[in-house]
Design an enzyme around this catalytic site. Structure first.
Site, PDB file in Angstrom:
ATOM      1  N   TRP A   1       1.881   1.821  -3.427  1.00 55.72           N
ATOM      2  CA  TRP A   1       0.816   2.497  -4.193  1.00 55.72           C
ATOM      3  C   TRP A   1       0.942   4.013  -4.023  1.00 55.72           C
ATOM      4  CZ3 TRP A   1      -2.433   1.537  -7.992  1.00 55.72           C
ATOM      5  CH2 TRP A   1      -2.904   0.242  -8.211  1.00 55.72           C
TER       6      TRP A   1
ATOM      7  N   ASN B   1     -10.532   2.825   3.037  1.00 50.21           N
ATOM      8  CA  ASN B   1     -10.153   2.690   1.618  1.00 50.21           C
ATOM      9  C   ASN B   1     -11.169   1.908   0.791  1.00 50.21           C
ATOM     10  OD1 ASN B   1      -8.269   2.804  -0.683  1.00 50.21           O
ATOM     11  ND2 ASN B   1      -8.152   0.597  -0.341  1.00 50.21           N
TER      12      ASN B   1
ATOM     13  N   GLU C   1       0.838  -1.215   0.000  1.00 49.68           N
ATOM     14  CA  GLU C   1       0.000   0.000   0.000  1.00 49.68           C
ATOM     15  C   GLU C   1       0.866   1.256   0.000  1.00 49.68           C
ATOM     16  OE1 GLU C   1      -3.264  -0.064  -0.540  1.00 49.68           O
ATOM     17  OE2 GLU C   1      -2.932  -2.223  -0.629  1.00 49.68           O
TER      18      GLU C   1
ATOM     19  N   TRP D   1     -19.763  12.688 -19.192  1.00 51.99           N
ATOM     20  CA  TRP D   1     -20.063  12.804 -17.756  1.00 51.99           C
ATOM     21  C   TRP D   1     -21.257  13.723 -17.547  1.00 51.99           C
ATOM     22  CZ3 TRP D   1     -17.722   9.089 -15.405  1.00 51.99           C
ATOM     23  CH2 TRP D   1     -16.420   8.715 -15.749  1.00 51.99           C
TER      24      TRP D   1
ATOM     25  N   TRP E   1      -9.312   8.497  -7.672  1.00 55.04           N
ATOM     26  CA  TRP E   1     -10.487   8.868  -8.476  1.00 55.04           C
ATOM     27  C   TRP E   1     -10.350   8.397  -9.912  1.00 55.04           C
ATOM     28  CZ3 TRP E   1     -15.298   9.957  -7.326  1.00 55.04           C
ATOM     29  CH2 TRP E   1     -15.570  10.267  -5.997  1.00 55.04           C
TER      30      TRP E   1
ATOM     31  N   TRP F   1     -15.692  12.536 -12.474  1.00 55.99           N
ATOM     32  CA  TRP F   1     -14.847  12.169 -11.334  1.00 55.99           C
ATOM     33  C   TRP F   1     -14.200  13.400 -10.693  1.00 55.99           C
ATOM     34  CZ3 TRP F   1      -9.713  13.448 -12.208  1.00 55.99           C
ATOM     35  CH2 TRP F   1      -9.322  13.616 -13.541  1.00 55.99           C
TER      36      TRP F   1
HETATM   37  C1  LIG Z   1     -11.169   7.712  -4.488  1.00 54.84           C
HETATM   38  C2  LIG Z   1      -9.977   7.605  -3.556  1.00 54.84           C
HETATM   39  C3  LIG Z   1      -9.425   8.757  -3.005  1.00 54.84           C
HETATM   40  C4  LIG Z   1      -8.326   8.666  -2.147  1.00 54.84           C
HETATM   41  N1  LIG Z   1      -7.783   9.820  -1.621  1.00 54.84           N
HETATM   42  C5  LIG Z   1      -6.700   9.755  -0.825  1.00 54.84           C
HETATM   43  C6  LIG Z   1      -6.104  10.929  -0.295  1.00 54.84           C
HETATM   44  O1  LIG Z   1      -6.503  12.048  -0.583  1.00 54.84           O
HETATM   45  N2  LIG Z   1      -5.041  10.771   0.557  1.00 54.84           N
HETATM   46  C7  LIG Z   1      -4.530   9.552   0.876  1.00 54.84           C
HETATM   47  O2  LIG Z   1      -3.569   9.476   1.648  1.00 54.84           O
HETATM   48  N3  LIG Z   1      -5.060   8.433   0.360  1.00 54.84           N
HETATM   49  C8  LIG Z   1      -6.123   8.488  -0.472  1.00 54.84           C
HETATM   50  N4  LIG Z   1      -6.662   7.334  -0.963  1.00 54.84           N
HETATM   51  C9  LIG Z   1      -5.995   6.057  -0.698  1.00 54.84           C
HETATM   52  C10 LIG Z   1      -6.476   5.286   0.541  1.00 54.84           C
HETATM   53  O3  LIG Z   1      -7.860   5.179   0.531  1.00 54.84           O
HETATM   54  C11 LIG Z   1      -6.015   5.919   1.851  1.00 54.84           C
HETATM   55  O4  LIG Z   1      -4.635   6.173   1.800  1.00 54.84           O
HETATM   56  C12 LIG Z   1      -6.270   4.979   3.025  1.00 54.84           C
HETATM   57  O5  LIG Z   1      -7.639   4.692   3.137  1.00 54.84           O
HETATM   58  C13 LIG Z   1      -5.779   5.618   4.300  1.00 54.84           C
HETATM   59  O6  LIG Z   1      -6.076   4.812   5.402  1.00 54.84           O
HETATM   60  P1  LIG Z   1      -4.920   4.148   6.263  1.00 54.84           P
HETATM   61  O7  LIG Z   1      -3.920   5.158   6.628  1.00 54.84           O
HETATM   62  O8  LIG Z   1      -5.577   3.379   7.341  1.00 54.84           O
HETATM   63  O9  LIG Z   1      -4.274   3.172   5.191  1.00 54.84           O
HETATM   64  P2  LIG Z   1      -3.456   1.817   5.363  1.00 54.84           P
HETATM   65  O10 LIG Z   1      -4.286   0.737   4.784  1.00 54.84           O
HETATM   66  O11 LIG Z   1      -2.947   1.631   6.722  1.00 54.84           O
HETATM   67  O12 LIG Z   1      -2.249   2.047   4.342  1.00 54.84           O
HETATM   68  C14 LIG Z   1      -1.013   2.638   4.753  1.00 54.84           C
HETATM   69  C15 LIG Z   1      -0.716   3.867   3.937  1.00 54.84           C
HETATM   70  O13 LIG Z   1      -0.534   3.511   2.573  1.00 54.84           O
HETATM   71  C16 LIG Z   1      -1.021   4.563   1.738  1.00 54.84           C
HETATM   72  N5  LIG Z   1      -2.099   4.024   0.909  1.00 54.84           N
HETATM   73  C17 LIG Z   1      -2.953   3.033   1.223  1.00 54.84           C
HETATM   74  N6  LIG Z   1      -3.772   2.764   0.187  1.00 54.84           N
HETATM   75  C18 LIG Z   1      -3.423   3.621  -0.801  1.00 54.84           C
HETATM   76  C19 LIG Z   1      -3.882   3.841  -2.124  1.00 54.84           C
HETATM   77  N7  LIG Z   1      -4.872   3.122  -2.663  1.00 54.84           N
HETATM   78  N8  LIG Z   1      -3.320   4.818  -2.852  1.00 54.84           N
HETATM   79  C20 LIG Z   1      -2.300   5.554  -2.350  1.00 54.84           C
HETATM   80  N9  LIG Z   1      -1.816   5.381  -1.111  1.00 54.84           N
HETATM   81  C21 LIG Z   1      -2.361   4.429  -0.341  1.00 54.84           C
HETATM   82  C22 LIG Z   1      -1.549   5.657   2.658  1.00 54.84           C
HETATM   83  O14 LIG Z   1      -0.534   6.618   2.847  1.00 54.84           O
HETATM   84  C23 LIG Z   1      -1.830   4.895   3.948  1.00 54.84           C
HETATM   85  O15 LIG Z   1      -1.789   5.691   5.103  1.00 54.84           O
HETATM   86  C24 LIG Z   1      -7.766   7.407  -1.838  1.00 54.84           C
HETATM   87  C25 LIG Z   1      -8.332   6.253  -2.404  1.00 54.84           C
HETATM   88  C26 LIG Z   1      -9.432   6.352  -3.242  1.00 54.84           C
HETATM   89  C27 LIG Z   1     -10.016   5.097  -3.828  1.00 54.84           C
END
Ligand SMILES: Cc1cc2nc3c(=O)[nH]c(=O)nc-3n(C[C@H](O)[C@H](O)[C@H](O)COP(=O)(O)OP(=O)(O)OC[C@H]3O[C@@H](n4cnc5c(N)ncnc54)[C@H](O)[C@@H]3O)c2cc1C
Length: 473
Positions: A285, A349, A282, A314, A390, A367
């Site tokens: 990502w 997420n 993650e 859209w 997005w 979007w």
């Molecule tokens: C439509 C959409 C919008 C999003 N907007 C943001 C945003 O503005 N800021 C943001 O930090 N994340 C965003 N995310 C990614 C992700 O949803 C969040 O990072 C995550 O939910 C944060 O929760 P956590 O810290 O418990 O993540 P954990 O599951 O603990 O993951 C650890 C870290 O990995 C990174 N991470 C995890 N999943 C993703 C992912 N899919 N893409 C990029 N980084 C990721 C984050 O920094 C996160 O804190 C978005 C995802 C989607 C689908």
């Protein structure tokens, strides 16, 4: 020799390359944070994130004071004013160097180029360090020297690059001689700088500062890391780290997070701990999307990464959009998720994907409206991850969800909130329904009917995508 450190989304004293290097070179370091009013509006920064930044600066003032590093917090109207303001400060503190950690989206790159030019023209050496990514953008390339478009290939190369490296965060910068000509900002002055904006204080949910980030990181590793793979998709479980706000403002660095995981797995990146492997993935990502904005800068200009998808018709239906924003779509899991976002500044997420797909694929709303709304509410709002998420959901981005694979929000709800616990928490009016009924309340319940027909809208969206002009190579 005084060195200036320009802090941005790197609000910490440990493992801060710009701060560390400035402290090595300088005989006296001054830190500065520039708040820009227009930038906040331009990027629809959430009031909850703004307040989080404000609270971080209050903590940072003290942490920096322990190192004899004064913090200045200044306010400018427009991004174009930032360079001149930094020059003014640099000259006032007689700085010979200015250090900062890189930010990669286009506006930020252009801003930094302007600062670099003006300071250098005035005899101040500018040093840009890499901090937000463990592997700086531009360094992960395929055999032809091109950027990867597919995450799995990017991840493989990223791991090949990082695994031989010892991940060792830099420590605390050296304590400085105190500077008699600079006074650190007071808490009142910090509050005044932010006073022109609406601020939403969620300190009971999101404590500020790097010590709080480390506490959460340790707790997550101890309690949830090993089970992360199995639990991360279930929003009613505290199965993810909730560290994203801290990564977003930079009170935690990815290096610190990965170093802590590797300490736990005895140095194994991809070994026996499936939870740890998945969590590292993650974080990759997160890096991927930071590389994307550099390799495909069109995404910073409100353009789709896949140009041919710009032709998708859209919709701009304000009523549908308002129902989605307010959590009144009639689809309980979508409504519960939006209420979580609106209340806590954060969303799980799995649910970000569900609500984003619902908005783009069932409501067929652009979007970019969803992207803006998320930024306006998220405490962890980061352009790179948000835009990436997005464009993934809308099937317009890099390695996006294929357009014909549209999540059914009710099936997602049944699968990832099987007992309906998450829905019950956020929609108490449905709490009396059984686990079977709660995902799709019957017409006889008082719950509003869905604002769109899931099946018909799904079919229509797939047909519209299928009619798009072919991808240009
Ligand atoms: C439509 C959409 C919008 C999003 N907007 C943001 C945003 O503005 N800021 C943001 O930090 N994340 C965003 N995310 C990614 C992700 O949803 C969040 O990072 C995550 O939910 C944060 O929760 P956590 O810290 O418990 O993540 P954990 O599951 O603990 O993951 C650890 C870290 O990995 C990174 N991470 C995890 N999943 C993703 C992912 N899919 N893409 C990029 N980084 C990721 C984050 O920094 C996160 O804190 C978005 C995802 C989607 C689908």
């Amino acid at each position: 020799m005084t060195a200036l450190v320009w802090l941005r989304r790197d609000l910490r004293v440990y493992d801060n390359p710009a701060l560390f290097k400035a402290a090595e070179v300088g005989q006296g370091v001054v830190a500065v944070y520039v708040h820009c009013d227009a930038y906040v509006r331009l990027h629809t920064i959430a009031s909850v994130q703004l307040d989080f930044v404000r609270r971080h600066l209050l903590v940072l003032t003290k942490d920096l004071a322990d190192l004899n590093i004064p913090l200045l917090v200044v306010r400018v109207q427009r991004p174009a004013d930032i360079a001149a303001e930094l020059l003014r400060i640099a000259q006032h503190v007689e700085a010979e160097y200015c250090y900062f950690n890189a930010e990669y989206p286009l506006n930020e790159l252009n801003r930094d180029l302007a600062v670099n030019q003006l300071l250098r023209d005035n005899g101040i050496l500018v040093k840009r360090c890499h901090d937000r990514c463990m592997v700086p953008p531009g360094m992960i390339r395929n055999g032809q020297g091109d950027p990867y478009k597919v995450f799995t290939a990017f991840k493989k190369k990223w791991l090949q690059t990082m695994m031989p490296v010892v991940v060792k965060p830099v420590g605390l910068p050296a304590k400085q001689i105190s500077l008699s000509n600079v006074t650190t900002v007071s808490p009142d002055e910090i509050n005044t700088v932010f006073s022109g904006h609406e601020l939403r204080d969620l300190s009971d949910l999101w404590g500020a500062g790097e010590q709080e980030a480390y506490r959460r990181l340790d707790l997550f590793i101890e309690k949830s890391l090993t089970r992360y793979l199995d639990q991360r998709d279930f929003p009613s479980i505290d199965g993810t780290s909730s560290l994203s706000p801290y990564f977003a403002v930079g009170s935690l660095s990815p290096r610190q997070a990965i170093a802590a995981v590797l300490a736990y797995t005895h140095g194994e990146w991809e070994g026996g701990n499936a939870g740890a492997n998945c969590w590292i993935s993650e974080l990759i990502w997160r890096e991927f999307y930071q590389h994307v904005v550099v390799d495909y800068p069109q995404v910073c200009k409100r353009k789709a990464m896949q140009a041919h998808t710009e032709a998708f018709p859209w919709r701009y239906d304000k009523t549908l959009f308002a129902a989605w924003c307010e959590g009144k779509t009639g689809i309980p899991i979508v409504d519960a998720a939006m209420r979580q976002l609106n209340t806590t500044g954060w969303m799980h997420n799995r649910l970000r994907m569900v609500v984003a797909m619902f908005l783009t694929k069932n409501c067929q709303i652009d979007w970019r409206w969803g992207e803006d709304y998320f930024m306006s509410q998220l405490i962890d709002g980061e352009f790179t991850a948000n835009n990436g998420g997005w464009q993934w959901s809308a099937s317009t981005g890099t390695d996006a969800a294929p357009y014909f694979r549209i999540f059914n929000p009710i099936s997602q709800s049944e699968r990832f909130d099987p007992n309906g616990d998450f829905i019950r928490k956020w929609i108490p009016e449905l709490a009396h329904l059984s686990a079977k009924q709660i995902h799709n309340p019957s017409a006889s319940s008082n719950y509003p009917r869905p604002i769109v027909d899931l099946s018909a809208s799904r079919k229509e969206t797939i047909a519209l995508f299928a009619q798009l002009p072919p991808i240009a190579h």
